[in-house]
Design an enzyme around this catalytic site. Structure first.
Site, PDB file in Angstrom:
ATOM      1  N   THR A  13       0.831  -1.219   0.000  1.00 47.16           N
ATOM      2  CA  THR A  13       0.000   0.000   0.000  1.00 47.16           C
ATOM      3  C   THR A  13       0.863   1.266   0.000  1.00 47.16           C
ATOM      4  O   THR A  13       0.718   2.134  -0.858  1.00 47.16           O
ATOM      5  CB  THR A  13      -0.916   0.009   1.241  1.00 47.16           C
ATOM      6  OG1 THR A  13      -1.751  -1.140   1.187  1.00 47.16           O
ATOM      7  CG2 THR A  13      -1.773   1.263   1.289  1.00 47.16           C
ATOM      8  N   LYS A 103       5.840   1.858  12.876  1.00 47.35           N
ATOM      9  CA  LYS A 103       5.768   2.172  14.315  1.00 47.35           C
ATOM     10  C   LYS A 103       5.955   0.940  15.185  1.00 47.35           C
ATOM     11  O   LYS A 103       6.437   1.045  16.326  1.00 47.35           O
ATOM     12  CB  LYS A 103       4.451   2.870  14.680  1.00 47.35           C
ATOM     13  CG  LYS A 103       3.201   2.114  14.299  1.00 47.35           C
ATOM     14  CD  LYS A 103       2.775   2.423  12.905  1.00 47.35           C
ATOM     15  CE  LYS A 103       1.702   1.498  12.402  1.00 47.35           C
ATOM     16  NZ  LYS A 103       1.121   1.920  11.146  1.00 47.35           N
ATOM     17  N   GLU A 127       8.566  10.167  10.048  1.00 44.62           N
ATOM     18  CA  GLU A 127       7.344  10.988  10.035  1.00 44.62           C
ATOM     19  C   GLU A 127       6.105  10.143   9.712  1.00 44.62           C
ATOM     20  O   GLU A 127       5.026  10.350  10.279  1.00 44.62           O
ATOM     21  CB  GLU A 127       7.501  12.111   8.992  1.00 44.62           C
ATOM     22  CG  GLU A 127       6.345  13.068   8.912  1.00 44.62           C
ATOM     23  CD  GLU A 127       6.139  13.843  10.202  1.00 44.62           C
ATOM     24  OE1 GLU A 127       6.957  14.713  10.502  1.00 44.62           O
ATOM     25  OE2 GLU A 127       5.140  13.575  10.921  1.00 44.62           O
ATOM     26  N   VAL A 130       3.531   7.824  12.372  1.00 51.46           N
ATOM     27  CA  VAL A 130       2.414   8.264  13.218  1.00 51.46           C
ATOM     28  C   VAL A 130       1.508   9.194  12.415  1.00 51.46           C
ATOM     29  O   VAL A 130       1.967  10.208  11.866  1.00 51.46           O
ATOM     30  CB  VAL A 130       2.904   9.003  14.488  1.00 51.46           C
ATOM     31  CG1 VAL A 130       1.714   9.409  15.365  1.00 51.46           C
ATOM     32  CG2 VAL A 130       3.865   8.136  15.287  1.00 51.46           C
ATOM     33  N   GLY A 132      -0.035   9.006   9.479  1.00 51.57           N
ATOM     34  CA  GLY A 132       0.054   9.091   8.012  1.00 51.57           C
ATOM     35  C   GLY A 132       0.544  10.433   7.511  1.00 51.57           C
ATOM     36  O   GLY A 132       1.699  10.801   7.702  1.00 51.57           O
ATOM     37  N   GLY A 185      -6.753  -0.434   2.222  1.00 49.27           N
ATOM     38  CA  GLY A 185      -5.322  -0.455   2.562  1.00 49.27           C
ATOM     39  C   GLY A 185      -4.999   0.264   3.850  1.00 49.27           C
ATOM     40  O   GLY A 185      -3.838   0.570   4.108  1.00 49.27           O
ATOM     41  N   LYS A 203       1.910   4.347  18.566  1.00 51.07           N
ATOM     42  CA  LYS A 203       2.043   5.725  18.070  1.00 51.07           C
ATOM     43  C   LYS A 203       2.055   6.721  19.230  1.00 51.07           C
ATOM     44  O   LYS A 203       2.828   7.688  19.230  1.00 51.07           O
ATOM     45  CB  LYS A 203       0.886   6.030  17.116  1.00 51.07           C
ATOM     46  CG  LYS A 203       0.963   5.247  15.814  1.00 51.07           C
ATOM     47  CD  LYS A 203      -0.362   5.332  15.069  1.00 51.07           C
ATOM     48  CE  LYS A 203      -0.315   4.655  13.731  1.00 51.07           C
ATOM     49  NZ  LYS A 203      -1.641   4.467  13.138  1.00 51.07           N
ATOM     50  N   GLY A 298      -3.494   5.222   4.601  1.00 53.03           N
ATOM     51  CA  GLY A 298      -3.752   5.187   3.163  1.00 53.03           C
ATOM     52  C   GLY A 298      -2.481   5.438   2.370  1.00 53.03           C
ATOM     53  O   GLY A 298      -1.507   5.994   2.877  1.00 53.03           O
TER      54      GLY A 298
HETATM   55  P1  NAP Z   1       1.692  -4.001   2.850  1.00 53.52           P
HETATM   56  O1  NAP Z   1       0.657  -3.460   1.931  1.00 53.52           O
HETATM   57  O2  NAP Z   1       1.448  -5.297   3.536  1.00 53.52           O
HETATM   58  O3  NAP Z   1       3.059  -4.098   2.003  1.00 53.52           O
HETATM   59  C1  NAP Z   1       4.208  -4.728   2.499  1.00 53.52           C
HETATM   60  C2  NAP Z   1       5.222  -4.864   1.365  1.00 53.52           C
HETATM   61  O4  NAP Z   1       6.414  -5.432   1.879  1.00 53.52           O
HETATM   62  C3  NAP Z   1       4.780  -5.773   0.226  1.00 53.52           C
HETATM   63  O5  NAP Z   1       5.227  -5.251  -1.009  1.00 53.52           O
HETATM   64  C4  NAP Z   1       5.485  -7.104   0.517  1.00 53.52           C
HETATM   65  O6  NAP Z   1       5.819  -7.821  -0.654  1.00 53.52           O
HETATM   66  C5  NAP Z   1       6.755  -6.624   1.178  1.00 53.52           C
HETATM   67  N1  NAP Z   1       7.265  -7.565   2.178  1.00 53.52           N
HETATM   68  C6  NAP Z   1       6.675  -7.937   3.351  1.00 53.52           C
HETATM   69  N2  NAP Z   1       7.477  -8.781   4.031  1.00 53.52           N
HETATM   70  C7  NAP Z   1       8.589  -8.930   3.278  1.00 53.52           C
HETATM   71  C8  NAP Z   1       9.797  -9.673   3.440  1.00 53.52           C
HETATM   72  N3  NAP Z   1      10.020 -10.451   4.524  1.00 53.52           N
HETATM   73  N4  NAP Z   1      10.728  -9.614   2.460  1.00 53.52           N
HETATM   74  C9  NAP Z   1      10.523  -8.847   1.371  1.00 53.52           C
HETATM   75  N5  NAP Z   1       9.400  -8.109   1.160  1.00 53.52           N
HETATM   76  C10 NAP Z   1       8.457  -8.160   2.111  1.00 53.52           C
HETATM   77  O7  NAP Z   1       2.019  -2.951   3.999  1.00 53.52           O
HETATM   78  P2  NAP Z   1       1.723  -1.381   4.013  1.00 53.52           P
HETATM   79  O8  NAP Z   1       0.296  -1.156   4.368  1.00 53.52           O
HETATM   80  O9  NAP Z   1       2.288  -0.756   2.794  1.00 53.52           O
HETATM   81  O10 NAP Z   1       2.547  -0.946   5.321  1.00 53.52           O
HETATM   82  C11 NAP Z   1       3.968  -0.855   5.294  1.00 53.52           C
HETATM   83  C12 NAP Z   1       4.426  -0.155   6.573  1.00 53.52           C
HETATM   84  O11 NAP Z   1       3.854   1.148   6.641  1.00 53.52           O
HETATM   85  C13 NAP Z   1       3.989  -0.853   7.865  1.00 53.52           C
HETATM   86  O12 NAP Z   1       5.002  -0.693   8.823  1.00 53.52           O
HETATM   87  C14 NAP Z   1       2.742  -0.077   8.301  1.00 53.52           C
HETATM   88  O13 NAP Z   1       2.522  -0.119   9.690  1.00 53.52           O
HETATM   89  C15 NAP Z   1       3.131   1.310   7.865  1.00 53.52           C
HETATM   90  N6  NAP Z   1       2.022   2.231   7.597  1.00 53.52           N
HETATM   91  C16 NAP Z   1       0.999   1.837   6.819  1.00 53.52           C
HETATM   92  C17 NAP Z   1      -0.023   2.739   6.525  1.00 53.52           C
HETATM   93  C18 NAP Z   1      -1.178   2.362   5.676  1.00 53.52           C
HETATM   94  O14 NAP Z   1      -2.100   3.182   5.542  1.00 53.52           O
HETATM   95  N7  NAP Z   1      -1.203   1.182   5.087  1.00 53.52           N
HETATM   96  C19 NAP Z   1       0.048   4.036   7.038  1.00 53.52           C
HETATM   97  C20 NAP Z   1       1.134   4.410   7.861  1.00 53.52           C
HETATM   98  C21 NAP Z   1       2.118   3.492   8.118  1.00 53.52           C
HETATM   99  P3  NAP Z   1       4.704  -8.443  -1.662  1.00 53.52           P
HETATM  100  O15 NAP Z   1       4.032  -7.242  -2.277  1.00 53.52           O
HETATM  101  O16 NAP Z   1       5.479  -9.237  -2.647  1.00 53.52           O
HETATM  102  O17 NAP Z   1       3.787  -9.242  -0.781  1.00 53.52           O
HETATM  103  N1  HSE Z   2      -3.119   0.639  10.353  1.00 59.19           N
HETATM  104  C1  HSE Z   2      -2.773   1.992  10.607  1.00 59.19           C
HETATM  105  C2  HSE Z   2      -4.023   2.784  10.869  1.00 59.19           C
HETATM  106  C3  HSE Z   2      -2.041   2.570   9.415  1.00 59.19           C
HETATM  107  O1  HSE Z   2      -5.107   2.307  10.522  1.00 59.19           O
HETATM  108  O2  HSE Z   2      -3.947   3.882  11.429  1.00 59.19           O
HETATM  109  C4  HSE Z   2      -1.525   3.961   9.665  1.00 59.19           C
HETATM  110  O3  HSE Z   2      -0.518   3.956  10.626  1.00 59.19           O
END
Ligand code: NAP
Ligand code: HSE
Length: 323
Positions: A13, A103, A127, A130, A132, A185, A203, A298
């Site tokens: 995502t 986080k 940044e 916490v 987004g 996402g 956070k 997001g």
């Molecule tokens: P996600 O959609 O699950 O994507 C994770 C990515 O990492 C995928 O591309 C996956 O590969 C790859 N991956 C996972 N484990 C791996 C490993 N062991 N070796 C190599 N590649 C690996 O996660 P996300 O939602 O983008 O979140 C990523 C980070 O941002 C997390 O720490 C989350 O807490 C943080 N975050 C997320 C959001 C949000 O809105 N989603 C907001 C703020 C912070 P594949 O694509 O091949 O499966």
């Molecule tokens: N899963 C987290 C949330 C992503 O819903 O706030 C952003 O950190």
């Protein structure tokens, strides 16, 4: 013009959002900020997965290809603690700056990672970890250092807020609202981290360390797993809404951190915060109350915070070379 080669770990995502946003903003950042950000390699688990609009030659399933390829900045968007932690440690020991949205990793190993960064003259930008797209970390690290912070209160988890809002407005069950949050996402790979309140607590801890420094912290966490439509209905009948609130405040001997559901009057500023929007109210002795509000989860909002860190680190490194 300073060229910055980024090694990207993860293309889910947030990673996809980072690639898309960089494609849109690269020229503007070059012209306005004198930094040319290029992605050199991208680590994924499944290199055969369809990822429209991204050069397939960038993908690798070997972390070494990214970490030991001479990139200037490593952007960690894998998530989780173990693999991500190993990648970040290796990057820091190689002397690379790291940007992360993770986080969970910071809550688990933040102190150790910052110490490693210091030893190897590297920096960590976080940044995006916490709230987004809300620049709350920068505000606490820079804008508010002149004041003494007494409390931080907010909605720090987009998934929980999305679920509560959808239950309230669409009369649906928690499980159905969670499925929608996942489809957008917003949720963690393991959504129990969102629902249990652990994500919000992680956070809140990060914000508290920045705001209050290393103090004794007492933490109580309650999630939204047991919220019912009846609870939301009863709140509505009292002209209230249910929100998942994270609050930290100075108390005798330290800081008290609480993450819990609260029934708020409809007139309360946090009651108007809906869907994946987050909000943080910081109370400082000199500045009084400041409220930050914006998309807390997001793809693109989070990617904007990641990209800001990349540009900020690149500019800082340029200043170090010049001085
Ligand atoms: P996600 O959609 O699950 O994507 C994770 C990515 O990492 C995928 O591309 C996956 O590969 C790859 N991956 C996972 N484990 C791996 C490993 N062991 N070796 C190599 N590649 C690996 O996660 P996300 O939602 O983008 O979140 C990523 C980070 O941002 C997390 O720490 C989350 O807490 C943080 N975050 C997320 C959001 C949000 O809105 N989603 C907001 C703020 C912070 P594949 O694509 O091949 O499966
Ligand atoms: N899963 C987290 C949330 C992503 O819903 O706030 C952003 O950190």
């Amino acid at each position: 013009m300073q060229r910055v080669n980024v090694g990207l770990l993860g293309c889910g995502t947030v990673g996809r959002g980072f690639v898309e946003l960089l494609g849109r903003e690269r020229e503007r950042i070059r012209a306005r900020h004198g930094v040319d950000v290029a992605i050199r390699r991208i680590l994924v688990r499944d290199a055969a997965k369809q990822r429209t609009g991204i050069n397939p030659a960038l993908f690798t399933t070997s972390a070494i290809d990214v970490l030991d390829d001479g990139c200037d900045i490593i952007v960690e968007l894998v998530g989780g603690v173990h693999a991500a932690g190993a990648f970040v440690r290796r990057a820091l020991r190689n002397g690379h700056d790291v940007v992360t949205a993770n986080k969970a990793l910071l809550a688990d190993s933040g102190r150790e990672l910052f110490a490693t960064a210091q030893t190897h003259d590297a920096r960590i930008g976080f940044e995006a970890s916490v709230c987004g797209g809300i620049p709350i970390i920068g505000a606490l690290q820079r804008g508010l250092v002149g004041d003494r912070i007494d409390s931080i209160t907010g909605i720090l988890n987009g998934t929980c807020n999305y679920i509560l809002t959808r239950m309230e407005q669409d009369d649906i069950e928690l499980a159905d609202a969670l499925l929608q949050a996942q489809a957008h996402g917003f949720a963690e790979a393991d959504p129990s981290l969102d629902i249990s309140g652990v994500d919000a607590a992680q956070k809140l801890r990060i914000l508290s360390e920045l705001a209050f420094g290393p103090m004794t912290m007492r933490l109580r966490v309650h999630g939204i797993g047991d919220v019912t439509r009846a609870e939301i209905e009863q709140a509505r009948s009292r002209r209230c809404v249910v929100r998942h609130v994270a609050a930290a405040r100075r108390v005798a001997g330290g800081v008290e951190l609480r993450v819990e559901r609260r029934e708020l009057p409809e007139s309360h500023p946090l009651a108007a915060v809906r869907d994946e929007t987050n909000a943080v109210v910081v109370r400082g002795r000199a500045v009084g109350e400041i409220m930050f509000q914006g998309k807390g989860a997001g793809s693109l909002p989070t990617a904007a915070a990641v990209l800001a860190d990349v540009v900020g680190l690149a500019q800082r490194n340029r200043m170090r070379v010049l001085t």
